[in-house]
Design an enzyme around this catalytic site. Structure first.
Site, PDB file in Angstrom:
ATOM      1  N   ASP A  65      12.237  14.082 -73.459  1.00  0.00           N
ATOM      2  CA  ASP A  65      12.181  12.944 -72.027  1.00  0.00           C
ATOM      3  C   ASP A  65      11.003  14.153 -70.804  1.00  0.00           C
ATOM      4  O   ASP A  65      10.591  15.470 -70.728  1.00  0.00           O
ATOM      5  CB  ASP A  65      13.328  13.376 -71.580  1.00  0.00           C
ATOM      6  N   HIS A  66       9.694  13.525 -70.803  1.00  0.00           N
ATOM      7  CA  HIS A  66       8.633  14.092 -69.706  1.00  0.00           C
ATOM      8  C   HIS A  66       7.671  14.891 -70.639  1.00  0.00           C
ATOM      9  O   HIS A  66       7.600  16.542 -69.564  1.00  0.00           O
ATOM     10  CB  HIS A  66       8.783  13.798 -68.976  1.00  0.00           C
TER      11      HIS A  66
ATOM     12  N   SER B 270      18.951   5.264 -63.072  1.00  0.00           N
ATOM     13  CA  SER B 270      20.452   4.906 -62.723  1.00  0.00           C
ATOM     14  C   SER B 270      20.381   3.855 -61.050  1.00  0.00           C
ATOM     15  O   SER B 270      19.651   3.527 -60.248  1.00  0.00           O
ATOM     16  CB  SER B 270      20.680   6.869 -62.042  1.00  0.00           C
TER      17      SER B 270
HETATM   18  P1  13P Z   1      17.207   8.728 -63.276  1.00  0.00           P
HETATM   19  O1  13P Z   1      17.095   9.795 -62.418  1.00  0.00           O
HETATM   20  O2  13P Z   1      17.269   7.444 -61.921  1.00  0.00           O
HETATM   21  O3  13P Z   1      18.334   8.654 -63.620  1.00  0.00           O
HETATM   22  O4  13P Z   1      16.671   8.549 -64.237  1.00  0.00           O
HETATM   23  C1  13P Z   1      16.396   9.566 -65.555  1.00  0.00           C
HETATM   24  C2  13P Z   1      14.606   9.681 -66.052  1.00  0.00           C
HETATM   25  O5  13P Z   1      14.134   8.738 -66.049  1.00  0.00           O
HETATM   26  C3  13P Z   1      14.621  10.275 -67.282  1.00  0.00           C
HETATM   27  O6  13P Z   1      13.567  10.019 -67.663  1.00  0.00           O
HETATM   28  O1  G3H Z   2      13.481  12.928 -65.369  1.00  0.00           O
HETATM   29  C1  G3H Z   2      14.225  12.921 -65.313  1.00  0.00           C
HETATM   30  C2  G3H Z   2      15.222  13.741 -65.828  1.00  0.00           C
HETATM   31  O2  G3H Z   2      16.490  13.183 -64.627  1.00  0.00           O
HETATM   32  C3  G3H Z   2      15.298  15.364 -66.133  1.00  0.00           C
HETATM   33  O3  G3H Z   2      16.025  15.857 -65.943  1.00  0.00           O
HETATM   34  O4  G3H Z   2      14.329  17.397 -65.761  1.00  0.00           O
HETATM   35  O5  G3H Z   2      16.195  18.196 -64.955  1.00  0.00           O
HETATM   36  O6  G3H Z   2      16.601  17.739 -66.692  1.00  0.00           O
HETATM   37  P1  G3H Z   2      15.710  17.623 -65.847  1.00  0.00           P
HETATM   38 ZN    ZN Z   3      12.213   9.973 -65.870  1.00  0.00          ZN
END
Ligand code: 13P
Ligand code: G3H
Ligand code: ZN
Length: 311
Positions: free
Chosen positions: A82-83, A216
């Site tokens: 993720d990201h 969310s």
């Molecule tokens: P939320 O903070 O809305 O759960 O989004 C999570 C997200 O986009 C993780 O990449």
């Molecule tokens: O988009 C972000 C996600 O909620 C992950 O959060 O980078 O704090 O693990 P984090």
């Molecule tokens: Zn995200």
């Protein structure tokens, strides 16, 4: 069944008018709660790991626990970064067993975003790994980066064909008004998403899977549970479920959820410790946290994503 990439699940989701849940994982109880719910409902899954999760829990531990979930459930599960903010991070996850990565070049200028996304795609595709790119910029908090609402920007539909064809990415995260974290709208503000932009993008990219971050719903019952048992969260507003259902029926094939998991888990732990102040065995309160995650994810699968029975 081994870990899968996202290609097959997105193709089916697009055609079927539903979305796959992409849930952030940071420890064993979260992984078990999510996969137990999906297993009972025969739902495909994306388990995603942020750079922060990797730092917290260790890459190898997370991969091994997700692999354990695959062999326990037999479900099609993609393990996704993720990201990812650099080629090096994406490469390290690809080399270390992930089946899907996001390269988030949304903080870069357009040509730089294309260049780094293209580089990740070339490396990933040679190894059977799928790649999510991002165009447009969400507001909110990711790791230690806080993007203010003023610095956020909607995805420009005029750029999407050029971006997707020049990068070769497999899915595209877009900005239509969602944001990361629990505080998505100001108190009293009515949640709104730019479905006109989503529809315009869908028309231009016909058949191409779109990803919604920051999705969310910030369930009021969990915020209440946190606050009823000693928490001090300000009022929070998330994305209404009917909007997510609509997005899933359109081109959105992946819906990212993290904050709701955090709330469910924290609410359950606070409740348990308030009700049983004599308890000090972590299995007791973490067991409740895992059960709360399972309940939340089952609700998302059946009432929001519509991917039950699609595994
Ligand atoms: P939320 O903070 O809305 O759960 O989004 C999570 C997200 O986009 C993780 O990449
Ligand atoms: O988009 C972000 C996600 O909620 C992950 O959060 O980078 O704090 O693990 P984090
Ligand atoms: Zn995200």
């Amino acid at each position: 069944m081994a870990l899968v990439n996202t290609a097959g699940m997105f193709e089916k989701a697009y055609k079927g008018g539903y979305a796959i849940g992409a849930f952030n994982v940071n420890n064993m109880e979260i992984i078990q709660g999510i996969t137990e719910a999906a297993s009972g409902l025969k739902a495909p899954l994306i388990l995603q790991v942020s750079a922060g999760a990797r730092k917290y829990a260790n890459h190898v531990y997370l991969v091994k626990m997700v692999e354990a979930a695959v062999s326990e459930t037999g479900l099609p599960i993609a393990l996704h970064l993720d990201h990812g903010d650099s080629f090096e991070l994406c490469k390290s996850c690809i080399d270390g067993g992930f089946t899907s990565v996001m390269i988030d070049g949304s903080h870069l200028d357009y040509e730089e975003n294309i260049a780094v996304t293209r580089k990740v795609v070339e490396y990933a595709h040679e190894r059977g790994v799928t790649v999510e790119g991002e165009l447009g910029r969400l507001a909110g908090v990711e790791d230690d980066v806080n993007v203010s609402a003023e610095d956020a920007s909607y995805t420009n539909p005029d750029q999407v064909i050029d971006f997707v064809s020049r990068t070769g990415c497999d899915s595209l995260a877009i900005a239509i008004g969602t944001s990361h974290g629990a505080y998505k709208f100001k108190p009293g503000q009515k949640p709104q998403l730019r479905f006109d932009i989503l529809e315009e993008i869908e028309a231009r990219l016909s058949g191409f899977p779109i990803v919604l971050h920051g999705a969310s719903s910030v369930s009021p019952e969990y915020v209440k549970m946190v606050n009823d048992f000693g928490g001090k969260m300000p009022d929070a507003i998330g994305i209404p479920e009917e909007m997510l259902r609509k997005a899933a029926s359109l081109a959105v094939c992946k819906i990212n959820i993290d904050s709701d998991l955090r709330l469910a888990m924290t609410g359950a732990v606070r409740k348990h410790l308030a009700e049983y102040p004599e308890h000090f065995d972590p299995r007791q309160y973490l067991g409740d946290a895992r059960a709360a995650i399972k309940e939340l994810v089952a609700h998302k699968i059946t009432e929001v994503l519509g991917c039950d029975g699609k595994a």
